[in-house]
Structure formats: C-alpha cells, structure tokens
Motif scaffolding. Structure first.
Motif, mmCIF file in Angstrom:
data_model
loop_
_atom_site.group_PDB
_atom_site.id
_atom_site.type_symbol
_atom_site.label_atom_id
_atom_site.label_comp_id
_atom_site.label_asym_id
_atom_site.label_seq_id
_atom_site.Cartn_x
_atom_site.Cartn_y
_atom_site.Cartn_z
ATOM 1 N N TRP A 85 10.761 -0.043 5.257
ATOM 2 C CA TRP A 85 10.801 -1.162 4.325
ATOM 3 C C TRP A 85 9.479 -1.282 3.560
ATOM 4 O O TRP A 85 8.516 -1.849 4.048
ATOM 5 C CB TRP A 85 11.081 -2.484 5.042
ATOM 6 N N PRO A 86 9.404 -0.718 2.340
ATOM 7 C CA PRO A 86 8.205 -0.915 1.522
ATOM 8 C C PRO A 86 8.169 -2.319 0.933
ATOM 9 O O PRO A 86 9.192 -2.837 0.455
ATOM 10 C CB PRO A 86 8.360 0.124 0.404
ATOM 11 N N THR A 87 7.009 -2.925 0.950
ATOM 12 C CA THR A 87 6.803 -4.217 0.296
ATOM 13 C C THR A 87 5.338 -4.314 -0.088
ATOM 14 O O THR A 87 4.453 -4.163 0.762
ATOM 15 C CB THR A 87 7.209 -5.389 1.198
ATOM 16 N N GLY A 88 5.059 -4.533 -1.369
ATOM 17 C CA GLY A 88 3.682 -4.538 -1.821
ATOM 18 C C GLY A 88 3.036 -3.193 -1.566
ATOM 19 O O GLY A 88 3.565 -2.149 -1.951
ATOM 20 N N ASP A 89 1.885 -3.210 -0.896
ATOM 21 C CA ASP A 89 1.180 -1.964 -0.585
ATOM 22 C C ASP A 89 1.472 -1.462 0.829
ATOM 23 O O ASP A 89 0.831 -0.514 1.290
ATOM 24 C CB ASP A 89 -0.332 -2.178 -0.723
ATOM 25 N N THR A 90 2.426 -2.081 1.504
ATOM 26 C CA THR A 90 2.687 -1.767 2.906
ATOM 27 C C THR A 90 4.110 -1.273 3.096
ATOM 28 O O THR A 90 5.026 -1.711 2.402
ATOM 29 C CB THR A 90 2.454 -3.018 3.788
ATOM 30 N N VAL A 91 4.268 -0.346 4.034
ATOM 31 C CA VAL A 91 5.604 0.071 4.466
ATOM 32 C C VAL A 91 5.730 -0.274 5.940
ATOM 33 O O VAL A 91 4.868 0.105 6.746
ATOM 34 C CB VAL A 91 5.830 1.582 4.266
ATOM 35 N N GLU B 51 3.151 -0.276 10.844
ATOM 36 C CA GLU B 51 2.950 -0.430 9.406
ATOM 37 C C GLU B 51 2.159 0.752 8.874
ATOM 38 O O GLU B 51 1.289 1.305 9.557
ATOM 39 C CB GLU B 51 2.234 -1.738 9.062
ATOM 40 N N LEU B 52 2.499 1.129 7.654
ATOM 41 C CA LEU B 52 1.757 2.136 6.908
ATOM 42 C C LEU B 52 1.097 1.396 5.753
ATOM 43 O O LEU B 52 1.757 1.014 4.788
ATOM 44 C CB LEU B 52 2.703 3.224 6.400
ATOM 45 N N ALA B 53 -0.211 1.138 5.898
ATOM 46 C CA ALA B 53 -0.912 0.311 4.923
ATOM 47 C C ALA B 53 -1.364 1.091 3.701
ATOM 48 O O ALA B 53 -1.646 0.503 2.656
ATOM 49 C CB ALA B 53 -2.109 -0.379 5.582
ATOM 50 N N GLN B 54 -1.463 2.399 3.821
ATOM 51 C CA GLN B 54 -1.820 3.244 2.686
ATOM 52 C C GLN B 54 -1.152 4.593 2.859
ATOM 53 O O GLN B 54 -0.928 5.041 3.987
ATOM 54 C CB GLN B 54 -3.336 3.395 2.549
ATOM 55 N N VAL B 55 -0.824 5.229 1.743
ATOM 56 C CA VAL B 55 0.006 6.436 1.813
ATOM 57 C C VAL B 55 -0.680 7.580 2.537
ATOM 58 O O VAL B 55 -0.004 8.482 3.037
ATOM 59 C CB VAL B 55 0.452 6.889 0.407
ATOM 60 N N SER B 56 -1.988 7.557 2.636
ATOM 61 C CA SER B 56 -2.688 8.629 3.347
ATOM 62 C C SER B 56 -2.632 8.448 4.855
ATOM 63 O O SER B 56 -3.019 9.337 5.604
ATOM 64 C CB SER B 56 -4.146 8.692 2.893
ATOM 65 N N GLY B 57 -2.115 7.275 5.301
ATOM 66 C CA GLY B 57 -2.025 7.006 6.723
ATOM 67 C C GLY B 57 -3.368 6.558 7.286
ATOM 68 O O GLY B 57 -4.336 6.346 6.546
ATOM 69 N N PRO B 58 -3.493 6.383 8.583
ATOM 70 C CA PRO B 58 -2.423 6.555 9.578
ATOM 71 C C PRO B 58 -1.548 5.309 9.683
ATOM 72 O O PRO B 58 -1.843 4.292 9.058
ATOM 73 C CB PRO B 58 -3.219 6.768 10.867
ATOM 74 N N VAL B 59 -0.496 5.420 10.497
ATOM 75 C CA VAL B 59 0.308 4.245 10.782
ATOM 76 C C VAL B 59 -0.390 3.418 11.863
ATOM 77 O O VAL B 59 -1.143 3.951 12.683
ATOM 78 C CB VAL B 59 1.730 4.615 11.228
ATOM 79 N N THR B 60 -0.135 2.109 11.835
ATOM 80 C CA THR B 60 -0.752 1.193 12.791
ATOM 81 C C THR B 60 0.334 0.496 13.597
ATOM 82 O O THR B 60 1.291 -0.036 13.026
ATOM 83 C CB THR B 60 -1.607 0.139 12.068
ATOM 84 N N HIS B 61 0.161 0.476 14.899
ATOM 85 C CA HIS B 61 1.140 -0.159 15.780
ATOM 86 C C HIS B 61 1.023 -1.675 15.675
ATOM 87 O O HIS B 61 -0.073 -2.243 15.749
ATOM 88 C CB HIS B 61 0.909 0.285 17.223
#
Length: 759
Positions: A396-402, A414-424
C-alpha cells in the motif's frame, strides 16, 4: 494488494462515456485499442531450494522461478559451474544427491526428476500430483532408494523409487487427515517423516511399510515437524511454530528432548556436524545455532543472513553450509567465522518469478515476490530490488511510504524510501501468518490488514495499526472460523469480506462467506450478511459512490448499502476476477488474462467492458491491475513481464459532438457550404466542463480550436467548396482539472454537405 484512491471513489459512480454493456460477459474492447508496453520482468530473484555436496560442488535447486534450475556452485572459485534448467513448473523446493546424480522435486506439477550432473541430462521419474501439488520432502536412503513426500489437499503421500529396478511404490497417505509431508530422512531400516499441519512424527518400516507414530505428547498443538536429519543415532527435527529442536533416540524413541531456541518461531533446517554435535537454523532472526547432543540447550553461533529462512543446511569438510534466497554461506566452527557467496556474483542468473502483489504511485511500480520487492521506475526504465524478510502479500503506497503486509508471520513493515531498507513496525500475532488484504485510511492514519491463520488453525483476524502512535489492535474471529480476505474502511467503520478457507491443512467449517461492518475502535460487528450469490470467497471490497461494492473469486459483483448491508444489485462479471482497482476513468479488474473496465452511467450494476486481452499473467498471488494516482496509466503483468497501458484521454474528458451544414449563398447555385461541429465536453463528474480548450484538425491538416462555454459546448467551423463531405479530428482537451492539464482525444466527426432545395 494495491492502493485504493479514496479521492476518486465518489467520482467513479458518475463516470460518463461508458463502453458497451453486456448481460453476463464483458463487451469487446472499444476503439481506440489499448496497447501494452513491456517494462521488463515484473520481479526477478534467486529463491533457493535445498541442496548438498557432490565432491566439492554444492548442488541446489531454485524455487518460485520458471523454469526452475539445478545449480552447481564451486565454493573454491565462488562461481556457478553449472546451471541446468528443469522442465516447466513453478519451482523446485527440494533436491538430494546420490552418487553423481541429483534428484529434484518440483511443484505444480509435483514431479521427481533425476539430473546427471556429468552430462546435464534430465530424466523424469514420476508424477506425484498436478496443479497445486508440491514435492516438499526428498531423501535418498543408504541403498539408493529415493523417497519423496508431498503436499496434496487430499492428504500428504510418500512415494518410493528404486533406481535399481525402476519400480515406483505409492506408500499412500501417511497420516489420514494431514495434507503435508514436510520432511523425510532414511536409514537402512526406516524412513522418518515429519507431518503437518497437526505436527506428527512417524517411522515407516522400509520392508513392510508398517507405520509407527513416534510423536511426543509435547508436540500437541504444534503445526509441523518441518525438517529432519539423522546423526549419531539421533533423529533431529524442527518444530513449528515453537522454535524448538526435537531430539529423539532412534534406538529408544521414548527418550527425547525439546530444545528451545530463544525468541524463535521456526526451526527451518537441521544437520548433523562433528561427532556429538548438530546445527540448526531458525527464524525470524536467521540465527545459526549449535547443539551438543542431549545437552538440553542450544548456542547461538552467528547470524549469516538476518531474518532469512535457510532452505537447507549441510555439513561438509568441517564446515556448516547454508542456503538462503540469493546466498550460500559457510560457517567455520573452528574460527567462528561466516563466509557468504552471493549467487548473483557467482553468476547465477536471477529468474523472473510469479508476482504476489502489485501497486503503483506517481513515480514507481512495486511488485512483491519471494524475499523482496522489485521497484520499477518507468520513467528511467530501471528496476531495483529491496530485501523483505518473507513475502509481501499486500502493498500500500501512500505519500512517500509503502506499507507491506508480510507472510510468514503476519508482519507489518514500511518502506520509507525506494532504496530501502524496510523497517519492521508490528507483529500481528494471534496465530496469524498470511496477510490477505490491506487498506490504509488516510483520514484516520490507520492501516487495516485482514489475515489468514497459521497452518491447521481456524479463525482469521483484522489488525488495526495506527501509523502515528504505533498502537496495534487485533480482532480475531469477527467472522467465526473464517479468514478475513477483503478489507476497506470509512471513518469509524471497517468493512470486511471473508473466505471460508482458513489455515492451510484445514477443512472449511462454514459453507458461505460473509460481509460485515465493524466498529473501527472496538471490532464490534454492526451488521453481517451472507455473501451474495452463495460465494465462498469475497476477494475484494470497495466503497464506490453510495455503494459498498464487492467481488467474489468467481467473478460475481454485488453492491450493498454500507449502512445496513442490504443488497442493492448483483452482476455476473463472466470471468474469474476479484481485485478491484478504482481510478479516474473507471474501476479495473483482471482475471490474469484480460483487463476489464467497470463504469456506472447510472445507479445499480456497472457496465463491464474488455479493454485489453492477451495477458496470460503467471501470478503467484491473486491477479491485479495497478493505477497511477492520476489514473492516466495502468500497470499489469503479461506472463511474468510488467507492462504499462496508457489510458485513452477521452475517458478523462468525455466528448460528444453533433454536426450541421448550410449553404453559402443560394442553395441551388452555390458550390460552397459551411460545416459546423458542436463539441460538448464533460468533466469526470458528468457536469459540463466550461473553459476547456478543444483542439482539432480539419481534413487536410488545417488546425482549429474552440473554448467551451458554461454549457460545456463550443463550435468548430469550416467553409468547404466542391466536396460532398469533410471530417474533423478532435485531438485533445486542455483544462486545469485534467491530468497534466490536458489529455489526448481521438474522435473523428464527419460532416456532409447540405441537400439542395427541390424545384
């Protein structure tokens, strides 16, 4: 699955310019034809199966890649010296070496192959099941007899293949009522099998096929014995979801112990090591543990691949070797060091995999797969991959976050930026493992996730996660003993759809799915109805205009009153599609083969039209279509390739036109006449669009334009001489309300000369 564009919900109901209707099947595609532009593989990865050594070469299979392959990796050089493709299937979960051959088990279909590693020749040995069947377990006994264990919804079976005689023996369903044979290991006399989804351990006499149940009573309530190894007269097994190692004396099965790995859920791979010592890998941490036989405790040694699940462990030349997605690693007990061999650097070619979920924002397209999300930049023509500890079943993308909802432990990242990493962010828990749908409510800042329970369990859940505070609430069994398969929300109300199927390995208790409205703060049910059409799965729910619109996995559409659940209308889509994607030009859905557009020119059931065919999408999850926030572009999967479809501009600014003509001078003597075309433009609400500049070109290329008035209309005029007719092509509409300020239009209007007056 994909973001729903809330700002567009109210618009969809009143979209004009619907394509032709059909009673029970979508209408043919409308002109102009839609085209699909390939953007490259939707998702590429190297998910590994199990493996082992022949000499100094590590051989292992790949899974969830089509076609799967058997890879030979030389640890000394760090290079893949062989990549042998296997016949078409969805992947190969397990392999086992025997002499210079490797046996490989595939799934969908479930087959056993023998690969000659010297010649590369692949020979099919047997078929254990068709679509949906999996060879989950494979072992070679000391005398060369091969045993394979399967998943089948009719019960997990074991087959034996004797290479000396070529005989294949079906040993039948191992434990009645259990669908999974997840692990096998054999010695001279017995085959040991780990069973699920109610964890069992059985021993089969290889000569008589007599089965003995060795399950310790402490395993009651566990789901699987999911990995097995023999070492120094001891049987080692991984117990899920306990994070335990089972140790059992093969000479006296009553003697056993369970060794707990702290804070772990799954023991995913086990192997014997030095005399008196064994090793196992566990999730979620990805830690490698050492265990001295009968010591009762395990020692954390290293974390070779954080959060990754080991597909297999083997002990070779004094080292422990592990396989995880995209990586082979070794652990040296003497020095305590870990060395990694990234498979891409070794020359292993990543393979296109079946996508699991698809979503888009205004810059990127996100495709989830095994252990990662492929992030496409259509403008740059590039894609990158970000590691995910599991499989993101919903995006679910919304704003700058997926936001990602991840299997196997029902986690929120959450994926806060396209370069990663994902955050639990959160663990849903409550015996839930598989997210089925998610919805982010912009107004409340809550992410809602519907889930399926663990293997062998009943009762799905709704999770509510507040992204601002981090508060998580989980409501289980809102729909009794069913999975929550669809979710959407509006303010203080969450709408749910269910699936009668629950944890894998269970038989449904309910016979009909449900749709329910619940209080977002308490989970209390406000109303609940049986799903229309006796549906067993509600695949999606959307608030569209004044209706709660639902879709079933069999392609049935329905509209409910959101306040009461009263049925307002039903419509048979005619194809097996369920996920609905709202946009500025309609609601789109796909059965994986074609794309369909739903429009509502009037209250009630939608008009359904086919806009594109020929996808043949090879999905590992439910097929879907994604749309950019402005609705100008759709993304879909063709085979395993991501494709882009530009939405025709006339769907954003519906244009209608009327033609008129009159003579210049006396009607009976004049050869000159005036052509007039009145163009009317409407906005996406169906109201007149005033102040829109209409661009056009008369026959012969002469450009012209007009600006609409308050009634949404303007007139294009041309003087014509010595011609029976002329045409004008309306090519575009420009207005600040339109995507990018203007859209292209393709509309041709023919004007004929006026009739002469009769004398």
């Amino acid at each position: 699955m994909r973001p729903r564009l809330l700002v567009l919900f109210a618009l969809v109901l009143s979209l004009l310019a619907p394509l032709p209707a059909a009673a029970s099947a979508p209408a043919p595609a409308a002109d102009p034809p839609w085209t699909a532009q390939p953007l490259g593989p939707a998702s590429v990865a190297t998910p590994t199966g199990s493996g082992g050594f022949i000499g100094d070469t590590l051989w292992f299979s790949t899974r969830q890649a089509n076609p799967p392959a058997l890879i030979g990796l030389d640890p000394a050089s760090g290079e893949a010296i062989s990549q042998i493709p296997l016949p078409d299937s969805l992947g190969a979960w397990v392999s086992a070496a025997s002499g210079t051959d490797v046996y490989v088990g595939t799934y969908t279909p479930a087959k056993l192959y023998r690969v000659d590693t010297l010649s590369g020749e692949v020979q099919e040995i047997l078929t254990a099941g068709g679509s949906g069947a999996v060879v989950y377990a494979l072992t070679v006994a000391p005398d060369g007899v091969v045993y394979i264990g399967t998943y089948e919804s009719s019960g997990g079976r074991i087959f034996a293949y004797d290479p000396a005689s070529g005989a294949v023996t079906d040993l039948g369903v191992t434990v009645p009522g259990q669908d999974y044979v997840r692990a096998l290991v054999a010695d001279d006399r017995y085959v040991y099998a780990g069973i699920g989804s109610a964890a069992s351990l059985v021993r089969i006499d290889r000569a008589t096929h007599e089965i003995a149940d060795l399950t310790p009573p402490e395993l009651a309530g566990a789901t699987f014995v999911s990995s097995l190894a023999l070492h120094d007269g001891v049987l080692l097994g991984g117990v899920s979801p306990r994070g335990q190692l089972l140790v059992l004396d093969t000479a006296d099965p009553s003697r056993h112990e369970l060794v707990q790995a702290p804070a772990e859920t799954f023991v995913v791979a086990v192997t014997g090591g030095e005399p008196g010592r064994a090793y196992f890998a566990a999730r979620p941490s990805g830690t490698l543990y050492g265990y001295d036989l009968w010591s009762g405790t395990a020692e954390a040694l290293a974390v070779p691949a954080p959060e990754k699940a080991a597909s297999g462990l083997t002990f070779h030349e004094g080292r422990v070797w592990g396989l995880v997605d995209g990586l082979a690693y070794s652990y040296d007990p003497a020095s305590g060091t870990v060395a990694g061999l990234p498979l891409d650097a070794a020359g292993v070619t990543p393979s296109p995999e079946g996508p699991m979920a698809l979503a888009a924002d205004d810059e990127h397209v996100y495709v989830s797969g095994s252990g990662g999300v492929q992030i496409h930049d259509p403008a740059a023509g590039t894609s990158t991959r970000v590691f995910v500890p599991g499989e993101a079943k919903s995006l679910w993308p919304t704003g700058d976050t997926v936001y990602l909802s991840v299997y196997t432990r029902a986690l929120i990242y959450e994926l806060a930026q396209v370069s990663g990493p994902v955050t639990h962010l959160a663990d849903i828990g409550h015996e839930q493992t598989r997210p089925r749908d998610s919805f982010f409510d912009e107004g409340t800042g809550r992410l809602y996730v519907g889930t399926e329970p663990d293997y062998g369990r009943y009762g799905g859940a709704l999770a509510s996660y507040d992204v601002a505070t981090g508060e998580l609430a989980v409501y289980r069994d809102i729909v009794d003993e069913q999975t929550i398969s669809a979710v959407t929300a509006d303010g203080d109300t969450v709408y749910l759809g269910s699936d009668i199927k629950t944890g894998l390995g269970t038989s449904p208790i309910a016979t009909r799915a449900e749709v329910a409205a619940v209080d977002a703060d308490t989970g209390a049910v406000r109303w609940s109805i049986p799903a229309p059409g006796a549906a067993t799965v509600v695949g999606d729910l959307q608030l569209i205009g004044a209706d709660l619109v639902g879709a079933t996995s069999t392609g049935r559409l329905f509209g409910l009153d959101p306040a009461t659940g009263a049925l307002r209308w039903e419509h048979a889509l005619g194809v097996n599609a369920s996920i609905l994607t709202p946009s500025a030009t309609g609601v789109y859905t796909t059965d994986g083969k074609s794309i369909f557009r739903l429009t509502w020119p009037a209250p009630g059931a939608p008009v359904v039209s086919t806009v594109y065919t020929g996808l043949a999408g090879e999905w590992y999850g439910p097929a879907s279509v994604a749309a950019t926030p402005d609705g100008t572009t759709l993304f879909a999967v063709q085979g395993r390739t991501l494709v882009r479809l530009d939405v025709p501009g006339e769907l954003f600014a519906p244009v209608s036109a009327t033609a008129a003509s009159s003579w210049v001078g006396h009607p009976d003597r004049s050869r000159v006449w005036r052509a007039s075309v009145t163009v009317t433009v409407q906005d996406r609400h169906g109201a007149p669009l005033a102040g829109a500049r209409v661009s056009a070109a008369w026959q012969g290329g002469r450009a012209t334009a007009c600006v609409t008035g308050d009634d949404g209309a303007c007139v294009l005029r041309r003087t014509v001489a010595d011609a029976a007719e002329t045409t004008v092509d309306v090519t575009g509409v420009a207005h600040a309300s339109l995507p990018g300020g203007a859209v292209e239009v393709s509309r041709t209007i023919t004007v004929t000369a006026p009739e002469r007056t009769s004398r």
